[in-house]
Design a protein around this motif. Structure first.
Motif, mmCIF file in Angstrom:
data_model
loop_
_atom_site.group_PDB
_atom_site.id
_atom_site.type_symbol
_atom_site.label_atom_id
_atom_site.label_comp_id
_atom_site.label_asym_id
_atom_site.label_seq_id
_atom_site.Cartn_x
_atom_site.Cartn_y
_atom_site.Cartn_z
ATOM 1 N N LEU A 132 0.835 -1.198 0.000
ATOM 2 C CA LEU A 132 0.000 0.000 0.000
ATOM 3 C C LEU A 132 0.871 1.250 0.000
ATOM 4 C CD1 LEU A 132 -2.570 -1.012 2.792
ATOM 5 C CD2 LEU A 132 -2.706 -1.452 0.314
ATOM 6 N N ILE A 133 0.433 2.239 -0.771
ATOM 7 C CA ILE A 133 1.063 3.559 -0.759
ATOM 8 C C ILE A 133 0.084 4.494 -0.053
ATOM 9 C CG2 ILE A 133 1.914 5.477 -2.166
ATOM 10 C CD1 ILE A 133 2.248 3.294 -4.457
ATOM 11 N N ALA A 134 0.494 5.007 1.102
ATOM 12 C CA ALA A 134 -0.424 5.824 1.900
ATOM 13 C C ALA A 134 -0.258 7.304 1.572
ATOM 14 C CB ALA A 134 -0.168 5.592 3.383
ATOM 15 N N ILE A 135 -1.391 7.973 1.414
ATOM 16 C CA ILE A 135 -1.409 9.398 1.072
ATOM 17 C C ILE A 135 -2.465 10.077 1.942
ATOM 18 C CG2 ILE A 135 -1.628 11.070 -0.812
ATOM 19 C CD1 ILE A 135 -1.601 8.521 -2.703
ATOM 20 N N GLY A 136 -2.143 11.233 2.466
ATOM 21 C CA GLY A 136 -3.135 11.994 3.218
ATOM 22 C C GLY A 136 -2.517 12.761 4.365
ATOM 23 N N GLY A 137 -2.227 14.024 4.124
ATOM 24 C CA GLY A 137 -1.855 14.925 5.205
ATOM 25 C C GLY A 137 -0.478 14.737 5.805
ATOM 26 N N ILE A 138 0.451 14.176 5.051
ATOM 27 C CA ILE A 138 1.817 14.082 5.578
ATOM 28 C C ILE A 138 2.485 15.455 5.501
ATOM 29 C CG2 ILE A 138 4.129 13.104 5.245
ATOM 30 C CD1 ILE A 138 2.800 10.623 4.054
ATOM 31 N N THR A 139 2.954 15.948 6.653
ATOM 32 C CA THR A 139 3.706 17.206 6.664
ATOM 33 C C THR A 139 5.105 16.992 7.233
ATOM 34 O OG1 THR A 139 2.956 17.826 8.878
ATOM 35 C CG2 THR A 139 1.608 18.567 7.014
ATOM 36 N N THR A 183 3.144 23.785 0.661
ATOM 37 C CA THR A 183 3.558 24.534 1.851
ATOM 38 C C THR A 183 5.081 24.628 1.895
ATOM 39 O OG1 THR A 183 1.805 23.210 2.886
ATOM 40 C CG2 THR A 183 3.018 24.753 4.301
ATOM 41 N N GLU A 184 5.717 23.482 1.742
ATOM 42 C CA GLU A 184 7.175 23.413 1.832
ATOM 43 C C GLU A 184 7.664 22.377 0.820
ATOM 44 O OE1 GLU A 184 10.456 23.769 1.726
ATOM 45 O OE2 GLU A 184 9.834 25.091 3.360
ATOM 46 N N PRO A 185 8.214 22.835 -0.303
ATOM 47 C CA PRO A 185 8.620 21.902 -1.364
ATOM 48 C C PRO A 185 9.612 20.834 -0.907
ATOM 49 C CG PRO A 185 8.647 24.164 -2.162
ATOM 50 C CD PRO A 185 8.406 24.238 -0.686
ATOM 51 N N LEU A 186 10.333 21.094 0.170
ATOM 52 C CA LEU A 186 11.343 20.127 0.620
ATOM 53 C C LEU A 186 10.786 19.085 1.590
ATOM 54 C CD1 LEU A 186 14.253 22.690 1.070
ATOM 55 C CD2 LEU A 186 13.938 21.068 -0.802
ATOM 56 N N THR A 187 9.453 19.078 1.782
ATOM 57 C CA THR A 187 8.850 18.169 2.762
ATOM 58 C C THR A 187 9.249 16.710 2.537
ATOM 59 O OG1 THR A 187 6.959 19.630 3.058
ATOM 60 C CG2 THR A 187 6.686 17.345 3.771
ATOM 61 N N ALA A 188 9.138 16.227 1.294
ATOM 62 C CA ALA A 188 9.405 14.805 1.045
ATOM 63 C C ALA A 188 10.829 14.436 1.461
ATOM 64 C CB ALA A 188 9.180 14.463 -0.433
ATOM 65 N N LEU A 189 11.782 15.311 1.178
ATOM 66 C CA LEU A 189 13.176 15.007 1.548
ATOM 67 C C LEU A 189 13.362 15.048 3.066
ATOM 68 C CD1 LEU A 189 15.125 16.918 -1.266
ATOM 69 C CD2 LEU A 189 14.226 14.577 -1.230
#
Lengths: 305, 263
Positions: A241-248, A272-278
Motif C-alpha cells: 500500500l502507498i499511503a497518502i493523506g496529510g503528511i507534513t 507549503t514546503e517543497p522540501l517536505t518529502a526530503l
C-alpha cells in the motif's frame, strides 16, 4: 550501528526510499526541479493523464480551509501524447521511478492510455485514478462502485505489463471490499487515499467558493481518516500500500507505515514546503536508527493492538 | 528560485491601512526582477497549508520588501510579525515585466490600483528613464508611494473614488484625459483590480500600444504545479490555459482572454 536500509521494491519498482510525491501536487517534475533534488525521491507520481488533452474546471479551483485545502482543478492535462512528448524526456534525465497517474471517462479510455504508455521508456508504473472527486464522468464515479472499479482495473490490466496501482476513494463504506476488488482484477499495489469530497460556501454571497461547487479536501485535516483506511485495507489485502493523506513531517509517514503502508506519498505539503518529502526521508532514517530497525520494511504493519 | 529563510529587518505601517514588510533575503534579492513575486510561508498561522504571494515592492541590497493590506486571515496574522522573526520565503517567482531599453521610443506609463502600485515602484526604480504614473484608489488612504515616484522624477496623476485626492472617479479618468492630448506613444505597465487591468488593456489594444498587465489570481503552489491560478490566453490565434504564477503574472494585453462576466 549501521545506517538503516530505506530502499524498497514495491510492485517490482525499485525505490531508494519509501517516500514519493503524490499526483497533482508535483506537476510533471520540472516545476519543482530547481528546488528539490528529484533523484532523492522514492518516486514521482505525475499529474493525471488522459487520452486527449483536457482543460479542467473553471476558476476558482482552490480554497484553503483550516488544516487543508479544497481543490477542484478538474484534471487539466496535456493528454498522453503531450505528456510523452513534453515532459517524459525531461524526467528521463533523472534516476527516479516515474509513476503515471491515468484517468478516463470510460474504462476503454483508461485502458487506451495504459496501452499507449506500455513499453514507453522511462515509466515505472501506472496509478489508476478511480477516485478524483472533481469530474462528472470518470474518477470517483468509478471508484465508489465495485462493478465499475473491477471493469476499469481489469481493462487496464489487459492492456499493460506495467505495475498497476489503483488509487482508492476514501468515501466508501467498506474500503476492504474495494481493495480486494482491485487485487482480484490484477492490481499490483494500491494507493490511498484521494481527497475527500468537500464544499466551501461564502456566507456573504451564499455562493460556493469553488466554480465547480464541490471539490476534494486534502492536507493535515484528512490524515487520521487516511490512517484508518490504510489500516483497514492492510488487513484485507497482501499487495503493498502507498499511503497518502496529510503528511507534513516524518511522524505522519511513520504512522502510515505502522498502520500497514509500504510506502507513502507527500501531497498538499509540497505546496507549503517543497522540501517536505526530503525532510520525511531524513526523519524516517532517524526514527529507524533510534528504534534499532534495520530497514523501513521492518516497520510496516507493526501496529500493536 | 530559492527557498530562503530571511529575518525581518523592518515592518512598518504605510498610511492607515497598509504595511511594508522587509526581509533580509540575499539570494532572492540577487535574482528578483520587477513584476515578480515572493511566496511567504506564514508560520504564525499553523493550520495554513498555502503560502501567500506578494509582489516585490522594493529590493535594496540584500533586502526585499513587500507592501500589503489586511484583507484576509493571512494578512491579518501577518500584523504580529516582529523584527528579527525568521520567515520562510519561496522566490523570486513569475516572469516579471519586460524592461524597456533606454533608447525605447514609447513613454513608460504605469497604471496602479491601490497596492497594485507595489511592483510598479520596483519597476520604476529599475527603469533607465522616467515616465508617468496614474494611481487610483477608493480614498486618499489608498494612494501610496506618490513621493517615492516623484523623487525618481516621475510625473504622477491621481484619482480617488471619493475625490479625496486627485480627480474624482476611476484611474481611467486622468489616463483618458492624458491620452486625449498625448504627443508620445505610451507603453503601459499596470497592476490593480481586474476591471482596471481590463480597461488599460482595452486602451492598449485600441491604440496599438503595448500593455503589460500584472494579473492577480488565487494561487496555490506558486511554481506552476497545481494549476489553480490558470488564465485563458491567446497566442498566435490559439487559446490555451496559462499559469498566472509561472507563465505570468505579467501578460500582454492582447494575450488575455477575459471572461464575459469579468469583472
Amino acid at each position: 550501528m549501521t545506517t538503516p536500509q530505506l530502499g524498497i521494491t514495491l510492485a517490482g519498482i525499485r525505490m531508494k526510499n519509501p517516500v514519493m510525491v503524490a499526483s497533482g501536487t508535483f506537476g510533471y517534475g520540472p516545476e519543482y526541479a530547481d528546488l528539490v533534488d528529484l533523484n532523492r525521491l522514492g518516486a514521482i507520481v505525475v499529474k493525471g493523464i488522459s487520452l486527449e488533452p483536457w482543460g479542467g474546471n473553471r476558476t476558482p479551483r482552490l480554497v484553503e480551509v483550516s488544516g487543508g485545502l479544497v481543490n477542484a482543478i478538474g484534471l487539466q492535462n496535456p493528454g498522453v501524447q503531450g505528456f510523452v512528448a513534453k515532459y517524459l524526456p525531461f524526467l528521463r534525465h533523472f534516476d527516479v521511478p516515474v509513476i503515471v497517474n491515468i484517468w478516463g471517462k470510460t474504462a476503454e479510455e483508461y485502458a487506451e492510455v495504459a496501452a499507449r504508455l506500455d513499453g514507453t521508456e522511462g515509466i515505472a508504473g501506472l496509478e489508476i485514478n478511480i477516485s478524483c472527486p472533481n469530474i462528472k464522468a470518470g474518477g470517483s464515479a468509478f471508484g465508489t462502485n465495485l462493478e465499475s472499479t473491477a471493469r476499469v482495473v481489469g481493462a487496464v490490466r489487459r492492456r499493460t505489463r506495467l505495475p498497476i496501482i489503483p488509487k482508492l476513494a476514501p468515501n466508501v463504506s467498506d474500503i476492504a471490499a474495494f481493495a480486494r476488488c482491485c487485487v482480484e482484477n490484477g492490481a499490483d499495489a494500491l494507493s490511498l487515499i484521494n481527497s475527500y469530497p468537500a464544499m466551501v460556501i461564502d456566507i456573504e454571497s451564499r455562493r460556493p467558493v469553488l466554480a465547480n461547487v464541490t471539490g476534494g479536501l486534502s492536507g493535515p485535516a484528512i490524515h487520521p481518516i487516511a490512517v484508518k483506511l490504510v489500516y483497514d485495507a492492510a488487513r484485507a489485502v497482501k499487495v503493498p500500500l502507498i499511503a497518502i493523506g496529510g503528511i507534513t513531517q516524518a511522524r505522519e509517514a511513520i504512522e502510515f507505515m505502522i498502520a500497514g503502508a509500504s510506502a507513502v506519498a507527500v501531497g498538499t505539503a509540497n505546496f507549503t514546503e517543497p522540501l517536505t518529502a526530503l525532510e520525511v526521508v531524513d526523519g524516517i532514517t532517524r526514527y529507524l536508527g533510534a528504534h534499532g530497525l534495520a530497514s523501513a520494511g521492518e516497520l510496516v504493519g507493526t501496529v500493536r493492538l | 528560485m530559492h527557498v530562503e529563510e530571511g529575518s525581518v529587518v523592518a515592518h512598518e505601517p504605510m498610511g492607515s491601512a497598509y504595511r511594508v514588510l522587509t526581509l533580509r533575503l540575499p539570494r532572492v534579492a540577487a535574482q528578483a526582477r520587477p513584476g515578480q513575486f515572493v511566496h511567504l510561508r506564514l508560520a504564525m498561522l499553523s493550520d495554513a497549508v498555502l503560502r501567500r504571494p506578494f509582489s516585490i515592492y522594493r529590493v535594496d541590497g540584500d533586502c526585499v520588501s513587500i507592501l500589503y493590506k489586511t484583507i484576509g486571515r493571512g494578512t491579518a496574522a501577518m500584523k504580529s510579525i516582529r523584527l528579527g522573526d525568521a520567515m520562510n520565503v519561496l522566490g523570486p517567482l513569475g516572469n516579471g515585466f519586460p524592461l524597456p531599453t533606454a533608447d525605447a521610443i514609447a513613454l513608460p506609463v504605469l497604471v496602479a490600483g491601490g497596492y497594485g502600485v507595489a511592483p510598479l515602484y520596483f519597476l520604476a526604480s529599475r527603469l533607465p528613464r522616467t515616465g508617468l504614473l496614474f494611481a487610483g484608489g477608493a480614498t486618499n488612504a489608498d494612494i501610496l508611494c506618490v513621493e517615492c515616484f516623484q523623487a525618481l522624477g516621475w510625473d504622477v496623476r491621481l484619482a480617488t473614488d471619493d475625490g479625496s485626492l486627485g480627480v474624482r472617479g476611476l484611474v481611467t479618468a486622468p489616463l483618458d484625459a492624458w491620452l486625449g492630448e498625448a504627443r508620445r506613444e505610451p507603453e503601459f505597465f499596470a497592476c490593480g483590480p481586474n476591471g482596471m487591468l481590463r480597461a488599460v488593456g482595452e486602451r492598449a489594444v485600441a491604440g496599438g500600444w503595448k500593455g503589460w498587465l500584472s494579473l492577480d489570481r488565487h494561487m496555490g503552489c506558486g511554481v506552476g504545479a497545481c494549476l489553480a491560478c490558470v488564465q485563458m490566453i491567446r497566442k498566435d490565434g490559439v487559446e490555451t490555459l496559462a499559469r498566472v504564477c509561472k507563465d505570468g503574472p505579467i501578460f500582454e494585453s492582447r494575450e488575455v482572454v477575459w471572461e464575459p462576466s469579468e469583472p
